[in-house]
Design a protein around this motif. Structure first.
Motif, PDB file in Angstrom:
ATOM      1  N   GLU A  14       0.945  -1.448   0.035  1.00 42.96           N
ATOM      2  CA  GLU A  14      -0.127  -0.123   0.366  1.00 42.96           C
ATOM      3  C   GLU A  14       0.522   1.001   0.005  1.00 42.96           C
ATOM      4  O   GLU A  14       0.564   1.892  -0.827  1.00 42.96           O
ATOM      5  CB  GLU A  14      -1.349   0.218   0.982  1.00 42.96           C
ATOM      6  CG  GLU A  14      -2.603  -0.724   0.955  1.00 42.96           C
ATOM      7  CD  GLU A  14      -2.931  -1.051   2.396  1.00 42.96           C
ATOM      8  OE1 GLU A  14      -2.655  -0.733   3.395  1.00 42.96           O
ATOM      9  OE2 GLU A  14      -3.712  -2.137   2.394  1.00 42.96           O
ATOM     10  N   ARG A  15       2.099   1.037   1.120  1.00 37.69           N
ATOM     11  CA  ARG A  15       3.219   2.103   0.840  1.00 37.69           C
ATOM     12  C   ARG A  15       3.457   2.224  -0.438  1.00 37.69           C
ATOM     13  O   ARG A  15       3.357   3.405  -0.724  1.00 37.69           O
ATOM     14  CB  ARG A  15       3.696   2.070   1.739  1.00 37.69           C
ATOM     15  CG  ARG A  15       3.500   2.500   3.548  1.00 37.69           C
ATOM     16  CD  ARG A  15       4.893   2.711   3.921  1.00 37.69           C
ATOM     17  NE  ARG A  15       5.704   1.389   4.405  1.00 37.69           N
ATOM     18  CZ  ARG A  15       5.827   0.145   4.806  1.00 37.69           C
ATOM     19  NH1 ARG A  15       4.645   0.211   5.673  1.00 37.69           N
ATOM     20  NH2 ARG A  15       6.879  -0.507   4.887  1.00 37.69           N
ATOM     21  N   ILE A  16       3.928   1.719  -1.126  1.00 40.28           N
ATOM     22  CA  ILE A  16       4.651   1.612  -2.286  1.00 40.28           C
ATOM     23  C   ILE A  16       3.001   1.875  -2.974  1.00 40.28           C
ATOM     24  O   ILE A  16       3.680   3.079  -4.532  1.00 40.28           O
ATOM     25  CB  ILE A  16       4.635   0.089  -2.818  1.00 40.28           C
ATOM     26  CG1 ILE A  16       5.787  -0.112  -2.507  1.00 40.28           C
ATOM     27  CG2 ILE A  16       4.948   0.005  -4.608  1.00 40.28           C
ATOM     28  CD1 ILE A  16       6.535  -1.970  -1.851  1.00 40.28           C
ATOM     29  N   ALA A  17       2.153   1.510  -3.211  1.00 38.43           N
ATOM     30  CA  ALA A  17       1.218   2.010  -4.514  1.00 38.43           C
ATOM     31  C   ALA A  17       0.810   3.238  -4.466  1.00 38.43           C
ATOM     32  O   ALA A  17       1.114   4.304  -5.380  1.00 38.43           O
ATOM     33  CB  ALA A  17       0.053   1.242  -4.269  1.00 38.43           C
ATOM     34  N   VAL A  18       1.124   4.539  -3.158  1.00 34.28           N
ATOM     35  CA  VAL A  18       0.908   5.566  -3.273  1.00 34.28           C
ATOM     36  C   VAL A  18       2.125   6.425  -3.337  1.00 34.28           C
ATOM     37  O   VAL A  18       1.627   7.336  -3.402  1.00 34.28           O
ATOM     38  CB  VAL A  18       0.357   5.905  -1.150  1.00 34.28           C
ATOM     39  CG1 VAL A  18       0.727   7.314  -0.949  1.00 34.28           C
ATOM     40  CG2 VAL A  18      -0.884   5.252  -0.761  1.00 34.28           C
ATOM     41  N   ARG A  19       3.207   6.437  -3.204  1.00 37.13           N
ATOM     42  CA  ARG A  19       4.506   6.283  -4.032  1.00 37.13           C
ATOM     43  C   ARG A  19       4.926   6.859  -4.818  1.00 37.13           C
ATOM     44  O   ARG A  19       4.374   7.680  -5.878  1.00 37.13           O
ATOM     45  CB  ARG A  19       5.768   5.750  -2.842  1.00 37.13           C
ATOM     46  CG  ARG A  19       6.830   6.904  -3.614  1.00 37.13           C
ATOM     47  CD  ARG A  19       6.769   8.309  -2.930  1.00 37.13           C
ATOM     48  NE  ARG A  19       8.204   8.330  -3.817  1.00 37.13           N
ATOM     49  CZ  ARG A  19       8.354   9.770  -3.724  1.00 37.13           C
ATOM     50  NH1 ARG A  19       7.467  10.261  -3.774  1.00 37.13           N
ATOM     51  NH2 ARG A  19       9.319  10.255  -4.249  1.00 37.13           N
ATOM     52  N   SER A  20       3.870   5.484  -5.862  1.00 37.06           N
ATOM     53  CA  SER A  20       3.539   5.555  -7.345  1.00 37.06           C
ATOM     54  C   SER A  20       3.232   6.320  -7.016  1.00 37.06           C
ATOM     55  O   SER A  20       3.238   7.205  -8.906  1.00 37.06           O
ATOM     56  CB  SER A  20       3.187   3.799  -7.364  1.00 37.06           C
ATOM     57  OG  SER A  20       4.504   3.098  -7.392  1.00 37.06           O
ATOM     58  N   ALA A  21       1.999   6.458  -7.473  1.00 39.42           N
ATOM     59  CA  ALA A  21       1.171   7.700  -7.648  1.00 39.42           C
ATOM     60  C   ALA A  21       1.221   8.460  -7.467  1.00 39.42           C
ATOM     61  O   ALA A  21       1.193   9.449  -8.494  1.00 39.42           O
ATOM     62  CB  ALA A  21      -0.707   7.049  -7.019  1.00 39.42           C
ATOM     63  N   THR A  22       2.460   9.260  -6.408  1.00 39.24           N
ATOM     64  CA  THR A  22       3.035  10.435  -6.433  1.00 39.24           C
ATOM     65  C   THR A  22       3.670  10.738  -7.116  1.00 39.24           C
ATOM     66  O   THR A  22       3.705  12.042  -8.028  1.00 39.24           O
ATOM     67  CB  THR A  22       3.024  10.741  -4.915  1.00 39.24           C
ATOM     68  OG1 THR A  22       2.227  10.056  -4.164  1.00 39.24           O
ATOM     69  CG2 THR A  22       3.899  11.830  -4.699  1.00 39.24           C
ATOM     70  N   LEU A  23       4.659   9.863  -7.446  1.00 40.42           N
ATOM     71  CA  LEU A  23       5.553  10.113  -8.010  1.00 40.42           C
ATOM     72  C   LEU A  23       5.380   9.970  -9.497  1.00 40.42           C
ATOM     73  O   LEU A  23       5.710  11.026 -10.586  1.00 40.42           O
ATOM     74  CB  LEU A  23       6.617   8.233  -8.746  1.00 40.42           C
ATOM     75  CG  LEU A  23       7.526   8.719  -6.938  1.00 40.42           C
ATOM     76  CD1 LEU A  23       8.281   7.794  -7.372  1.00 40.42           C
ATOM     77  CD2 LEU A  23       8.398  10.097  -7.371  1.00 40.42           C
ATOM     78  N   ARG A  24       3.498   9.677 -10.574  1.00 39.48           N
ATOM     79  CA  ARG A  24       3.048   9.882 -12.047  1.00 39.48           C
ATOM     80  C   ARG A  24       2.945  10.691 -11.909  1.00 39.48           C
ATOM     81  O   ARG A  24       2.795  11.300 -12.870  1.00 39.48           O
ATOM     82  CB  ARG A  24       2.641   8.618 -11.591  1.00 39.48           C
ATOM     83  CG  ARG A  24       1.741   8.426 -12.685  1.00 39.48           C
ATOM     84  CD  ARG A  24      -0.022   7.161 -13.270  1.00 39.48           C
ATOM     85  NE  ARG A  24      -0.383   7.363 -14.595  1.00 39.48           N
ATOM     86  CZ  ARG A  24      -0.363   6.336 -15.278  1.00 39.48           C
ATOM     87  NH1 ARG A  24       0.592   5.526 -14.698  1.00 39.48           N
ATOM     88  NH2 ARG A  24      -0.653   6.843 -16.558  1.00 39.48           N
ATOM     89  N   THR A  25       2.045  11.316 -10.517  1.00 34.79           N
ATOM     90  CA  THR A  25       1.429  12.660 -10.998  1.00 34.79           C
ATOM     91  C   THR A  25       2.765  13.758 -10.989  1.00 34.79           C
ATOM     92  O   THR A  25       2.532  14.640 -11.970  1.00 34.79           O
ATOM     93  CB  THR A  25       0.746  12.740  -9.323  1.00 34.79           C
ATOM     94  OG1 THR A  25       0.029  12.201  -9.458  1.00 34.79           O
ATOM     95  CG2 THR A  25       0.623  14.404  -9.503  1.00 34.79           C
TER      96      THR A  25
END
Length: 111
Positions: free
Chosen positions: A62-73
């Motif tokens: 879940e932390r990775i998914a949140v960080r991935s979404a942040t990086l994508r943005t």
């Protein structure tokens, strides 16, 4: 559901099943180092160990998914800014070249 979404769902399922298998393997290895446990105690320790491992893995993912979404943005924002700069530079260059060609044509026709 699109084909890409279906593939992502299947891949996610397979990855999670592999993670659960890894947790079970680690639980068995952990319990192997505790030979004094009864069968009931061993099952309980394995169950709790697996649950703890799965909870930790889920939180990590879940932390990775949140960080991935942040990086994508962030990356999409940087990409849009770079694209705007490139288009602006290209259009400015085109206008400059057109102006030079126009001035050169005027100078050549004036002589």
């Amino acid at each position: 559901m699109s084909m890409d979404q279906a593939i992502n769902e299947i891949e996610g399922y397979l990855l999670w099943e592999a993670e659960k298998d890894r947790a079970r393997t680690r639980a068995n290895a952990f319990c192997a180092g505790l030979p004094w446990l009864t069968d009931t105690q061993r099952r309980e320790v394995e169950l709790r160990y697996c649950q703890d491992q799965c909870d930790a893995s889920r939180a990590y993912l879940e932390r990775i998914a949140v960080r991935s979404a942040t990086l994508r943005t962030e990356y999409e924002s940087v990409y849009r800014a770079l694209r705007r700069r490139l288009i602006t530079a290209f259009l400015s260059g085109t206008v400059a070249v057109a102006a030079l060609v126009t001035v050169a044509a005027i100078v050549l026709t004036a002589h």
